[in-house]
Design an enzyme around this catalytic site. Structure first.
Site, PDB file in Angstrom:
ATOM      1  N   HIS A  92      47.547  -9.001  54.635  1.00  0.00           N
ATOM      2  CA  HIS A  92      46.424  -8.556  55.463  1.00  0.00           C
ATOM      3  C   HIS A  92      45.093  -8.699  54.737  1.00  0.00           C
ATOM      4  O   HIS A  92      44.039  -8.757  55.372  1.00  0.00           O
ATOM      5  CB  HIS A  92      46.642  -7.130  55.986  1.00  0.00           C
ATOM      6  CG  HIS A  92      46.540  -6.036  54.988  1.00  0.00           C
ATOM      7  ND1 HIS A  92      47.629  -5.487  54.348  1.00  0.00           N
ATOM      8  CD2 HIS A  92      45.466  -5.355  54.514  1.00  0.00           C
ATOM      9  CE1 HIS A  92      47.238  -4.514  53.552  1.00  0.00           C
ATOM     10  NE2 HIS A  92      45.920  -4.415  53.631  1.00  0.00           N
ATOM     11  N   ASP A 135      54.251  -7.984  52.910  1.00  0.00           N
ATOM     12  CA  ASP A 135      52.797  -8.039  52.955  1.00  0.00           C
ATOM     13  C   ASP A 135      52.223  -8.689  51.697  1.00  0.00           C
ATOM     14  O   ASP A 135      51.742  -8.010  50.787  1.00  0.00           O
ATOM     15  CB  ASP A 135      52.242  -6.627  53.132  1.00  0.00           C
ATOM     16  CG  ASP A 135      50.840  -6.620  53.705  1.00  0.00           C
ATOM     17  OD1 ASP A 135      50.186  -7.667  53.655  1.00  0.00           O
ATOM     18  OD2 ASP A 135      50.401  -5.569  54.197  1.00  0.00           O
ATOM     19  N   SER A 160      44.833  -1.937  48.749  1.00  0.00           N
ATOM     20  CA  SER A 160      45.705  -2.967  49.306  1.00  0.00           C
ATOM     21  C   SER A 160      45.733  -4.171  48.375  1.00  0.00           C
ATOM     22  O   SER A 160      44.693  -4.722  48.021  1.00  0.00           O
ATOM     23  CB  SER A 160      45.203  -3.402  50.687  1.00  0.00           C
ATOM     24  OG  SER A 160      45.337  -2.367  51.620  1.00  0.00           O
TER      25      SER A 160
END
Length: 702
Positions: A83, A220, A640
């Protein structure tokens, strides 16, 4: 506040409690905290965190100013989350070559794809400059003077850094609510190329259904490469001549896995936390920030989703926009539920009574910290901040027309000679690759209607009178007219700003009205801001003084931080969560894709995870292919892509999310329930190997 107070507060960590909570700066990590890390299983020397040539911090990067990442090879490969690379992947995708849908692997260096406006930053140095600023008279200045003073000092020190090394830049940032200041030096590499990504079905597996939830099976990750000047191995703007960057050190990958209770550490760039925030500030965050943000985004996302599911071309254009919007839509909803479920506003208010008692008994900061004044200031600002959130969520960065109208009204992107004899003009490029007219127009109409319903009448821009008088109050009709008739929406057409009739264009007029209304909302907010910030700084100061025998770290501000703790799950309602997921669990979800579209994946993925033998990627103890895992590391947005290390400093995963119970962690960390969710590095490698057949990358990573 004196530097010695902050150091003393942190240095007593080991004397009080197990300090798994915390976002610690590395350059001044207190020795007792390091000793606790060792007691929990960390085996590297202190210097190997920050100081040595092989220090772990040298492999950790700020990824494009909004995520974190880690260098994993001698040729500059960088791992981050899928992402985090979403926009880069989307920007290279077309209907014919849909890398978002189908994934991408550059089989040679020449195939690696450059990315506009992306970069990685390496932290070179960080130091406390509080005393230096104090000696320069900083704290004797008014708040308005302080802001200008800091800008001037940062500029001067940046020039000094660049004089030593032209590839460096320096940032001067407040810590501990402005009670301390650190100077951080960075080196930025702006030639960053996409190397590998898996299909969105896996990189975003579970979608919004599983976002902020556990258990997770999302793979991810994405892979980029840093390119450098061929002569200096230093930063360079994109050029075909550039070569892969050769770092002095990089993170080593481990296939050994983890066990419950094992040491785990993240190093990354957490964006923002507010754990020193007052009860009044938390109430404002809940009622004037999170609640209206979630409401407006819910309206916008319904329209976007309907168009995205109907047209593949629209989906490609809006995938990234929708993901960014929905992430903090769900975050806002979850955070407010957590705030209310644990009674956080009341908890903070009770704690502030203890601080007030300490202040009364000691006289510390008497005449400065004033809780009654703080309450009055926040009460004045609450409705204003709610109005500002509604305004921004409706009109700023939500659709092409509003963006263009604001730019036109504020004279941005004005081209042409600036003398009066020649016409100046605005020219908007034909950038329809990034937005869709029908989608954008309907979003605009829906948001205009919603703003009227949600905002106080005094915050309605003047163009709502036009909607009423000429369009019968129909916001959708007004939006249709603007898109069809405003010169702003005619791409590659010059719009002359000093030509007669320019201000009569409904799109331009809209931008003028929006600018006027934003000024009306912002003016009283600015009047209150400095006084509120000053009270919050005093509150933090007194808290640190009152709790000198406890560990204290500064709130996150997108500077490099270390968090440590253990691998392990949590218990809710007497039910243990488990601390990892397996291939069997993703197969089970894939088989339910008929009921849950977010679990839909290609048949090839179902085959890969239905295997009976996962070879070296299977966990040696369980024999299972482990996908995602939990730790009690302290993370937030910005983390992240943060590398997750074991006690030997080896890479075991990438942080990508938190659980639902962690959503209030930005203001209160719950060590019992808050968890960091990471993608297992063995899952990453399995996909690179068995799906991508990326042999050259696996060899490069050793």
């Amino acid at each position: 506040m004196k530097k010695s107070l902050i150091i003393a507060a942190a240095a007593l960590a080991a004397a009080t409690a197990k300090a798994d909570e915390g976002m610690w700066t590395l350059y001044n990590l207190p020795q007792p905290v390091y000793e606790m890390m060792k007691a929990e299983g960390f085996t590297l020397p202190y210097a190997d965190l920050y100081q040595s040539g092989n220090a772990i911090k040298n492999a950790c990067v700020n990824f494009s100013g909004y995520c974190s990442g880690v260098v994993v090879s001698p040729n500059g490969l960088v791992l981050t989350n899928h992402h985090c690379g979403f926009e880069a992947i989307r920007s290279h995708s077309t209907v014919e070559h849909d890398y978002m849908l189908n994934g991408f692997y550059a089989k040679t260096y020449a195939d690696e794809l450059p990315n506009k406006d992306m970069f990685v930053s390496f932290m070179v140095e960080q130091k406390d400059v509080t005393q230096r600023l104090t000696d320069m008279g900083f704290y004797k200045l008014s708040l308005k003077q302080q802001e200008a003073f800091l800008d001037s000092v940062e500029n001067a020190w940046s020039k000094e850094a660049k004089a030593r090394d032209s590839t460096l830049r320096l940032e001067l940032q407040p810590f501990y609510e402005g009670n301390a200041f650190y100077a951080t030096t960075y080196r930025d590499f702006r030639d960053l190329r996409l190397v590998f990504t898996i299909p969105k079905s896996m990189g975003k597996f579970g979608g919004e259904t599983d976002n902020w939830m556990w258990p997770r099976q999302t793979c991810d990750f994405s892979v980029f490469r840093i390119y450098a000047n061929p002569e200096t191995n230093g930063p360079a703007e994109y050029s075909e001549r550039n070569v892969p960057y050769r770092p002095k050190s990089w993170a080593r990958v481990s296939l050994d896995g983890y066990r419950e209770g094992d040491f785990a550490m993240t190093i990354g760039y957490p964006g923002s936390t507010s754990r020193y925030l007052s009860s009044y500030g938390i109430r404002e965050m809940r009622d004037a920030g999170n609640a209206p943000r979630a409401q407006v985004r819910g309206v916008k996302q319904q329209v976007m989703w309907r168009h995205m599911t109907a047209d593949e071309g629209v989906r490609i254009k809006y995938d990234s926009k929708y993901a960014r919007s929905s992430n903090y839509w769900k975050n806002s909803i979850g955070m407010n539920k957590c705030i209310d479920s644990i009674g956080l506003v009341k908890q903070k208010a009770d704690y502030e009574r203890a601080i007030r008692h300490y202040q009364d008994s000691t006289g510390y900061m008497k005449g400065k910290l004033d809780f009654d004044l703080m309450k009055r200031l926040y009460d004045k600002r609450l409705a204003l901040r709610k109005a500002l959130t509604l305004f921004r969520e409706t009109f700023v960065g939500t659709n092409e027309l509003a963006d263009r109208s604001l730019k036109a009204a504020n004279g941005k992107e004005v081209l042409g000679p600036k003398n009066r004899k020649r016409k100046q003009y605005i020219l908007f490029d034909d950038d329809c690759k990034t937005w869709d007219l029908a989608t954008d127009r309907e979003v605009m109409g829906a948001l205009l209607k919603n703003y009227r319903e949600q905002a106080d009448a005094r915050w309605l821009p003047d163009f709502y009178k036009t909607i009423d008088s000429e369009f019968g109050g129909d916001c959708a009709r007004y939006a249709d007219y603007l898109y069809a008739n405003s010169a702003l929406m005619k791409s590659n057409s010059k719009i002359y700003i000093n030509r007669k009739g320019y201000g009569k264009d409904y799109g331009v007029r809209m931008g003028i009205d929006l600018t006027d209304m934003l000024t009306q909302i912002m003016a009283p907010i600015r009047e209150l801001r400095d006084s509120i910030d000053e009270q919050e700084r005093y509150l933090c100061n007194v808290k640190l003084r009152m709790e000198q025998d406890r560990p204290h770290y500064s709130d996150a501000n997108f500077t490099m931080r270390l968090s440590y703790g253990q691998v392990g799950g949590f218990t809710v309602g007497g039910k243990p969560s488990g601390y990892y997921t397996t291939a069997e669990s993703i197969v089970e979800k894939m088989k339910r894709s008929g009921q849950v579209p977010d679990y839909l994946a290609e048949p090839e993925m179902l085959r890969l995870f239905s295997a009976s033998d996962f070879g070296r990627y299977a966990d040696k103890a369980t024999g299972k292919m482990q996908l995602c895992f939990l730790t009690n590391n302290d993370i937030t947005g910005g983390n992240s892509g943060s590398p997750m290390f074991d006690g030997k400093g080896r890479l075991i995963g990438l942080a990508f999310d938190g659980n639902w119970e962690s959503l209030a962690s930005d203001i209160l960390f719950d060590s019992q329930l808050a968890r960091c969710i990471g993608v297992d590095i063995r899952y990453v490698l399995y996909m690179m190997d068995k799906w991508g057949h990326a042999d050259r990358l696996l060899e490069e990573m050793k």
